[in-house]
Motif scaffolding. Structure first.
Motif, short mmCIF file in Angstrom:
data_model
loop_
_atom_site.label_atom_id
_atom_site.label_comp_id
_atom_site.label_asym_id
_atom_site.label_seq_id
_atom_site.Cartn_x
_atom_site.Cartn_y
_atom_site.Cartn_z
N GLN A 2 36.54 28.88 57.38
CA GLN A 2 37.25 27.60 57.35
C GLN A 2 37.84 27.35 58.74
O GLN A 2 38.44 28.25 59.34
CB GLN A 2 38.38 27.61 56.32
CG GLN A 2 37.90 27.68 54.88
CD GLN A 2 37.49 29.08 54.49
OE1 GLN A 2 38.19 30.05 54.77
NE2 GLN A 2 36.34 29.20 53.84
N TYR A 114 29.17 26.36 60.47
CA TYR A 114 30.54 26.13 60.00
C TYR A 114 31.24 25.14 60.93
O TYR A 114 31.24 25.34 62.16
CB TYR A 114 31.31 27.45 59.95
CG TYR A 114 30.62 28.52 59.15
CD1 TYR A 114 30.02 29.60 59.78
CD2 TYR A 114 30.57 28.43 57.78
CE1 TYR A 114 29.37 30.58 59.05
CE2 TYR A 114 29.93 29.41 57.03
CZ TYR A 114 29.33 30.48 57.67
OH TYR A 114 28.70 31.44 56.94
N GLY A 116 34.73 22.29 61.46
CA GLY A 116 36.00 21.71 61.06
C GLY A 116 35.83 20.22 60.79
O GLY A 116 34.74 19.67 60.92
#
Length: 124
Positions: A2, A114, A116
């Motif tokens: 995350q 991944y 944001g």
């Protein structure tokens, strides 16, 4: 993994901003971190990358000398220090994470799984 960016905002030309990217849920192999940006109507552009193990960095040629990527491993946070900002730096800035490819951190956004949510930087 995350990733949460912050620190964006509006700044005048020649000003500075520092963008943090807080990370959690790393795997052992997720050692590459990068900053990318996308301006309206333009393709996504790589800004800089850092290998979390060694701190080795890569910068887009056009941004060398103005932007600095760094990390604070104790805080699981990556930073992008942006100085001497120009109106053409206006974009949404994203941090991303990946594994190495052939021993090096990739430079293409397509190789980063991944991401944001992004933080907007506006330079006037």
């Amino acid at each position: 993994v995350q990733l949460v960016e912050s620190g964006g905002g509006k700044v005048q030309a020649e000003g500075s901003l520092r963008l943090p990217c807080a990370a959690s849920g790393y795997t052992v192999s997720t050692v590459c971190m990068g900053w990318f940006r996308q301006a309206p109507g333009k393709a996504r552009e790589g800004v800089a990358t850092i290998d979390r193990r060694y701190g080795s960095t890569y910068y887009a040629d056009s941004l060398k000398g103005r932007f600095t990527i760094s990390q604070d491993n104790a805080k699981n946070t990556m930073y992008l220090q942006m100085n001497s900002l120009k109106p053409e730096d206006t974009a949404m800035y994203y941090c991303a994470a990946s594994v190495t490819y052939r021993g090096s951190c990739p430079r293409l956004g397509s190789q980063y799984p991944y991401w944001g949510q992004g933080t907007q930087v506006t330079v006037s």
